[in-house]
Design an enzyme around this catalytic site. Structure first.
Site, PDB file in Angstrom:
ATOM      1  N   SER A 201      44.362  85.131 103.737  1.00  0.00           N
ATOM      2  CA  SER A 201      44.483  86.441 102.834  1.00  0.00           C
ATOM      3  C   SER A 201      45.633  86.771 102.948  1.00  0.00           C
ATOM      4  O   SER A 201      46.276  87.615 102.060  1.00  0.00           O
ATOM      5  CB  SER A 201      43.118  87.322 103.283  1.00  0.00           C
ATOM      6  OG  SER A 201      42.080  87.081 102.832  1.00  0.00           O
TER       7      SER A 201
ATOM      8  N   HIS B  74      41.248  95.566 103.563  1.00  0.00           N
ATOM      9  CA  HIS B  74      41.903  94.283 103.272  1.00  0.00           C
ATOM     10  C   HIS B  74      42.540  94.304 101.816  1.00  0.00           C
ATOM     11  O   HIS B  74      43.575  93.688 101.984  1.00  0.00           O
ATOM     12  CB  HIS B  74      40.786  93.350 103.093  1.00  0.00           C
ATOM     13  CG  HIS B  74      41.058  91.971 102.722  1.00  0.00           C
ATOM     14  ND1 HIS B  74      41.371  91.326 101.813  1.00  0.00           N
ATOM     15  CD2 HIS B  74      40.816  90.793 104.035  1.00  0.00           C
ATOM     16  CE1 HIS B  74      41.504  90.062 102.056  1.00  0.00           C
ATOM     17  NE2 HIS B  74      41.157  90.003 103.121  1.00  0.00           N
TER      18      HIS B  74
ATOM     19  N   ASP C  52      40.573  92.395  94.893  1.00  0.00           N
ATOM     20  CA  ASP C  52      40.544  92.603  96.466  1.00  0.00           C
ATOM     21  C   ASP C  52      39.496  93.733  96.723  1.00  0.00           C
ATOM     22  O   ASP C  52      38.485  93.912  95.753  1.00  0.00           O
ATOM     23  CB  ASP C  52      41.752  92.801  97.115  1.00  0.00           C
ATOM     24  CG  ASP C  52      41.780  92.169  98.728  1.00  0.00           C
ATOM     25  OD1 ASP C  52      40.848  92.537  99.284  1.00  0.00           O
ATOM     26  OD2 ASP C  52      42.306  90.975  98.792  1.00  0.00           O
TER      27      ASP C  52
END
Lengths: 659, 82
Positions: free
Chosen positions: A435, A105, A32
């Site tokens: 996600s 994220h 990520d």
């Protein structure tokens, strides 16, 4: 995350899972944007030594050193050579040339999968509670592959290469690319090798829903995860001057609007731009907006940016309305000014009010967090949908999991809105996407791996899929928020994950590397294409008849050729063969079939399977016969096959399509 | 446009490595050198891909793909977070 452990039943059934020992031997590699190691979600209190199987490292770089790792965050690497080869050297004043997460994220996904228990977590008081990852005692290894300019396949492959070498047990990848054949898709290629090593690869399905054929990560050796809602909402009501009220959602926290009704204007009427309704940067006329609440239409630019544009132009609040592209799906955002999001229907009514009333007024009432929202889960409108455009005979997504308004850890490099002008810093943020659902499944897979260390990735996925649910407790089918109607297997795959049942599925559909190679032969891949994936000299047997329909998958995608409307002359009989492996106690399982599609006759042979020992395998064949004279007007239909011994239900969705 | 370099992932048939090479990296490098004097390996992959990534012109990529032992020369793809 807060709430999803309760929503998934993990809190009431904590003793079912061997949290303390075997799960702490499981390592989840998260590919990520890196990790914020100071997050409390990576506190290693109570964890024993790093698993002896671990071969990875904690790499140093900008604002990151080996001392940032601990017994929870056991590894951190970064892969930027491909990115830099294309876009030039990383500007280290803007992003860290290290595993450090400057985006948020990666910290969010890693903490969702395996974050430690953190009490009193919230975003500005929203979604408050005790936060934890799904596998709170599993170990985390962060592989930074995504940068400000994107995620490049050369870096992704390098990270997967290392993650395999490092001995991760689960790979969590909340990213995807365009549609391409498996041998050209780097994630699929890397996942094939990972699968060979016994690593479960969980990937997000994509956020291109509700359009059909919108899936990413569709190869059968990947677990593909769509998104659903929790039973939680963040209401913020719109109250108009004509006394009408509308439900909306918001994560705004700050100075409230005055309690009185305020001047209200449609952005399209406060702009000289053709797309002024969208509240894009530089399109609002400050003189018309100043001191008013502005109504903006969703689309094109980020939702939170619209609020920033309104604020910059002097607006004091925003109502953000969905259009047909999003329907009634409400995604809450931590706006920089008092703002709320409303659905398309409400938006249409408010828009009419704005153009018909000479002096429109409004106020927004923020109500905080509400739990127990029903129905839940519902399939998120954004969640990508089948059919699978690469292999229509393979049903994807595999499963759905919580992916809407998920609270999890965040980077201190960036504010919760993600905007450069947002100088707020938070420990946790609430965001949405597949996600977010992907690492839920990654963590749950780690829990099952901890309980059943000898299970293959396919067996773990099978357990998650065959125990997933497709209906609420009242028997109604899980809804699709995009339509307000019951969702289908093209939307939810096998259904919503139920980790408590998945721990003890009774039977599993297992798959070996050879099964996947046979699948590639059935796709008529060339030797070079197969060998690119398999990394060995494998030749399909020219005497053997390969069929995609015989891949031992826990779901069925049945494609009838040329019989839509009854006028076709192609095959109307399709056979699928499956093999079940007993992972429970001895027992006799009987099949039951249900179908919404009267034009397809389904028969299973044999109708009963008896298992006397552990790991015993039994096969069955399903014959799907499309009745041409009564072929459906729609090009798709759905059904379900269930095997049960009275204690376990081993369910498989069926999706029919006519080409 | 044809001269502009792009990143490719080169898949090698490692099991076909000529005996004259002692190490697969030497073979990868030799294959790359046969089409470009200037190209450098970005990464050499060992586990999930047998091969390497490098930057090539379209013509160089086509010539490399025609070499013995090359399974595929796949253009780099950009992925996005979901």
């Amino acid at each position: 995350t807060t709430r999803s452990p309760q929503f998934l039943g993990l809190d009431k059934n904590a003793n079912l899972y061997p949290e303390s020992n075997s799960v702490s031997e499981v390592i989840i590699g998260v590919l990520d944007t890196g990790v914020w190691p100071e997050s409390k979600s990576f506190d290693d209190t109570g964890l024993g030594p790093v698993p002896s199987s671990w071969k990875g490292e904690c790499e140093s770089g900008t604002n990151f050193s080996a001392s940032n790792c601990n017994r929870k965050l056991i590894g951190a690497r970064f892969f930027s050579k491909g990115y830099e080869a294309t876009l030039g050297p990383i500007d280290e004043s803007k992003e860290s040339r290290s595993p450090r997460d400057d985006d948020g994220h990666g910290t969010h996904t890693a903490s969702t999968a395996a974050g430690s228990v953190v009490e009193n977590a919230s975003l500005f008081g929203y979604a408050s509670g005790t936060a934890r990852g799904m596998a709170a005692r599993a170990r985390v290894a962060a592989y930074k592959v995504c940068w400000a300019g994107g995620c490049f396949s050369s870096d992704i492959v390098a990270a997967m290469d290392k993650a395999v070498e490092d001995n991760v047990n689960v790979m969590s990848m909340s990213l995807g690319g365009g549609v391409s054949d498996y041998y050209k898709d780097s994630v699929a290629t890397g996942a094939f090798a990972a699968m060979e090593k016994g690593i479960l690869v969980s990937c997000s399905a994509g956020n291109a829903g509700p359009s059909p054929f919108s899936l990413s990560n569709t190869s059968p050796w990947i677990t593909t995860v769509g998104a659903g809602t929790l039973d939680r909402d963040f209401p913020a009501y719109v109250s108009l001057g004509d006394a009408k009220n509308f439900s909306g959602v918001s994560l705004y926290r700050g100075k409230s609007l005055p309690g009185t009704l305020l001047p209200f204007i449609y952005a399209a009427n406060a702009s000289n731009s053709g797309n002024g309704n969208l509240c894009m940067t530089g399109t609002l006329i400050p003189e018309k907006v100043a001191g008013k609440v502005v109504f903006c239409d969703r689309g094109v630019n980020p939702r939170v940016q619209k609020g920033a544009v309104v604020k910059a132009a002097g607006g004091i609040g925003m109502v953000l309305a969905n259009t047909a592209a999003n329907g009634e799906e409400l995604v809450a955002d931590s706006h920089l000014l008092p703002a709320t999001a409303v659905g398309q229907k409400s938006g249409d009514i408010i828009r009419k009010y704005l153009v018909s009333d000479p002096k429109p007024t409004v106020t927004i009432l923020f109500e905080g967090t509400k739990l127990g929202i029903e129905p839940s889960p519902v399939v998120a409108a954004f969640s990508s949908r089948g059919p699978n455009s690469i292999t229509p005979q393979l049903l994807k997504p595999d499963i759905i999991a919580p992916g809407v308004n998920i609270l999890a850890g965040w980077s201190k490099s960036v504010g919760p809105s993600g905007l450069a002008i947002d100088d707020r810093r938070v420990d946790f943020n609430i965001i949405s996407g597949t996600s977010m659902s992907c690492p839920h499944v990654s963590g749950l897979a780690a829990l099952i791996k901890g309980a059943h260390p000898d299970w293959s990735p396919a067996a773990i996925r099978s357990a998650l899929m065959t125990t997933a649910y497709t209906a609420y407790k009242n028997g109604q089918k899980i809804q699709d928020i995009a339509t307000g109607k019951p969702s289908t297997p093209f939307d939810h795959g096998a259904g919503h994950v139920d980790p408590v049942s998945a721990l003890n599925p009774g039977l599993v559909y297992d798959l070996t590397v050879d099964d996947y190679l046979n699948f590639l032969c059935a796709l008529n891949y060339t030797p070079s294409q197969i060998n690119s994936l398999a990394r060995k000299d494998f030749t399909c047997d020219s005497k053997k008849k390969y069929s995609v329909n015989d891949l031992n998958y826990p779901s069925f995608a049945v494609v009838f050729d040329g019989v839509l409307g009854g006028g076709g002359s192609g095959s109307s009989v399709v056979k699928h063969t499956r093999t079940l492996t007993n992972v429970g106690s001895p027992g006799t399982y009987k099949v039951s079939i249900s179908s919404e599609t009267k034009s397809v006759k389904i028969s299973v042979e044999p109708e009963s399977l008896s298992f006397t020992g552990a790991n015993e395998k039994k096969s069955y064949t399903v014959t799907f016969t499309s009745n041409g004279s009564a072929a459906p007007s729609s090009a798709e239909g759905f059904g379900r096959i269930e095997w049960s011994d009275g204690k376990h239900v081993v369910g498989s969705p069926i999706a029919f399509s006519w080409t | 446009v044809g001269d502009k370099k792009k990143t490719y992932i080169v898949h090698m048939a490692k099991y076909q490595m000529p005996e004259s090479f002692e190490h697969h990296l030497h073979w990868y490098d030799s294959s790359l050198r046969s089409v470009s004097d200037s190209a450098e390996m970005i990464y050499a992959y060992n586990n999930v891909v047998h091969g390497f990534s490098t930057r090539l012109t379209t013509e160089e990529a086509q010539r490399l793909e025609a070499q013995p032992g090359i399974l595929a020369v796949v253009p780099e793809m950009r992925y996005e977070l979901h």
